[in-house]
Motif scaffolding. Structure first.
Motif, PDB file in Angstrom:
ATOM      1  N   TYR A   1      43.151  39.448  45.483  1.00 21.41           N
ATOM      2  CA  TYR A   1      42.337  39.528  44.176  1.00 21.41           C
ATOM      3  C   TYR A   1      40.941  40.442  45.161  1.00 21.41           C
ATOM      4  O   TYR A   1      40.032  39.020  46.032  1.00 21.41           O
ATOM      5  CB  TYR A   1      42.064  38.475  43.820  1.00 21.41           C
TER       6      TYR A   1
ATOM      7  N   SER B   1      38.293  41.640  44.470  1.00 21.78           N
ATOM      8  CA  SER B   1      36.933  41.396  43.804  1.00 21.78           C
ATOM      9  C   SER B   1      36.492  39.756  43.447  1.00 21.78           C
ATOM     10  O   SER B   1      35.884  39.839  42.890  1.00 21.78           O
ATOM     11  CB  SER B   1      36.933  42.349  42.512  1.00 21.78           C
ATOM     12  N   CYS B   2      37.592  38.746  43.984  1.00 22.51           N
ATOM     13  CA  CYS B   2      37.171  37.795  43.659  1.00 22.51           C
ATOM     14  C   CYS B   2      36.822  37.254  45.282  1.00 22.51           C
ATOM     15  O   CYS B   2      36.039  36.145  45.488  1.00 22.51           O
ATOM     16  CB  CYS B   2      38.500  36.773  42.968  1.00 22.51           C
TER      17      CYS B   2
ATOM     18  N   ARG C   1      35.507  37.895  48.132  1.00 20.16           N
ATOM     19  CA  ARG C   1      34.977  39.089  48.744  1.00 20.16           C
ATOM     20  C   ARG C   1      33.714  38.370  49.491  1.00 20.16           C
ATOM     21  O   ARG C   1      32.763  37.223  49.397  1.00 20.16           O
ATOM     22  CB  ARG C   1      34.585  39.994  47.829  1.00 20.16           C
TER      23      ARG C   1
ATOM     24  N   ASP D   1      45.163  30.286  37.401  1.00 13.94           N
ATOM     25  CA  ASP D   1      45.756  31.595  36.987  1.00 13.94           C
ATOM     26  C   ASP D   1      46.500  32.142  38.130  1.00 13.94           C
ATOM     27  O   ASP D   1      47.088  33.066  38.323  1.00 13.94           O
ATOM     28  CB  ASP D   1      44.332  32.462  37.051  1.00 13.94           C
TER      29      ASP D   1
ATOM     30  N   ARG E   1      50.227  34.121  38.297  1.00 15.86           N
ATOM     31  CA  ARG E   1      50.126  35.152  37.992  1.00 15.86           C
ATOM     32  C   ARG E   1      51.732  35.878  39.443  1.00 15.86           C
ATOM     33  O   ARG E   1      51.967  36.877  39.459  1.00 15.86           O
ATOM     34  CB  ARG E   1      48.937  36.377  38.761  1.00 15.86           C
TER      35      ARG E   1
ATOM     36  N   ASP F   1      36.070  35.085  37.438  1.00 19.66           N
ATOM     37  CA  ASP F   1      37.385  35.361  37.665  1.00 19.66           C
ATOM     38  C   ASP F   1      38.312  35.719  38.893  1.00 19.66           C
ATOM     39  O   ASP F   1      37.582  36.512  40.189  1.00 19.66           O
ATOM     40  CB  ASP F   1      38.540  35.574  36.342  1.00 19.66           C
ATOM     41  N   LEU F   2      39.270  36.582  38.662  1.00 20.36           N
ATOM     42  CA  LEU F   2      39.809  36.814  40.230  1.00 20.36           C
ATOM     43  C   LEU F   2      40.075  39.102  40.102  1.00 20.36           C
ATOM     44  O   LEU F   2      39.899  38.522  40.844  1.00 20.36           O
ATOM     45  CB  LEU F   2      42.221  36.403  39.249  1.00 20.36           C
ATOM     46  N   GLU F   3      38.760  38.845  39.023  1.00 16.82           N
ATOM     47  CA  GLU F   3      38.725  40.089  38.750  1.00 16.82           C
ATOM     48  C   GLU F   3      37.624  40.552  39.007  1.00 16.82           C
ATOM     49  O   GLU F   3      37.005  41.184  39.000  1.00 16.82           O
ATOM     50  CB  GLU F   3      39.075  41.026  37.147  1.00 16.82           C
ATOM     51  N   GLY F   4      36.870  39.436  39.350  1.00 18.67           N
ATOM     52  CA  GLY F   4      35.220  39.679  39.386  1.00 18.67           C
ATOM     53  C   GLY F   4      33.978  39.267  38.681  1.00 18.67           C
ATOM     54  O   GLY F   4      33.229  39.896  38.458  1.00 18.67           O
ATOM     55  N   ASN F   5      35.169  38.860  37.438  1.00 21.57           N
ATOM     56  CA  ASN F   5      34.396  39.170  35.647  1.00 21.57           C
ATOM     57  C   ASN F   5      33.394  37.602  35.592  1.00 21.57           C
ATOM     58  O   ASN F   5      33.905  37.073  36.334  1.00 21.57           O
ATOM     59  CB  ASN F   5      35.290  39.629  34.352  1.00 21.57           C
TER      60      ASN F   5
END
Length: 160
Positions: free
Chosen positions: A12, A14-15, A17, A30, A34, A68-72
């Motif tokens: 991940y 984007s998370c 970083r 989460d 996954r 979150d894990l996607e960086g959102n």
């Protein structure tokens, strides 16, 4: 660095970083959902190491976005979270200072002088002397102490 952090950063990017950002509360669940092939204990200890680091704690400011894990963005840091982070940072600084003192004692060196005291020694403020409150009464001499002791004794005898 914990062995699981690079693995999480690879999964991940984007998370996990740089610069670090506050993570979603419950992000552990989460990741476990996954990646059932990863040991939950490895994930938990990696996240514990990551979220207890000073770099991470310093990102916890009230109103900052959690990701979150996607960086959102999925939430915000509360004022209570910020206060808790400040408390942990102060505790870590105190622990580090105590360890430095212990290390210097073991090495036979004098203990480090606290920053505030060192600043006062280097930059004395002349106005500080004038701001100190004046003593109401001058200190008692030997005769004054004897008189005070006799008066106290007399009060104690009269009270009985």
């Amino acid at each position: 660095m914990h062995e699981g952090i690079p693995q999480l950063a690879e999964l991940y990017p984007s998370c996990f970083r740089q610069p670090r950002q506050p993570l979603k509360i419950g992000i552990h669940n989460d990741i476990v959902a996954r990646h059932p092939e990863l040991r939950p204990s490895l994930i938990a200890s990696a996240l514990k190491t990551y979220t207890r680091s000073l770099g991470y704690l310093e990102t916890l400011t009230a109103g900052a976005a959690r990701i979150d894990l996607e960086g959102n963005p999925v939430g915000t840091v509360t004022a209570a979270d910020e206060e808790d982070a400040k408390r942990k940072i102060a505790k870590a600084a105190k622990r580090a200072a105590a360890e430095a003192i212990q290390d210097s004692k073991k090495a036979g060196q004098p203990a480090a002088i606290p920053v505030e005291e060192r600043a006062r020694q280097q930059n004395p403020i002349p106005e500080a002397k004038s701001r100190q409150p004046a003593q109401a009464e001058p200190p008692l001499g030997l005769s004054g102490l004897k008189a005070a002791a006799q008066a106290r004794r007399a009060r104690l005898v009269a009270a009985k």
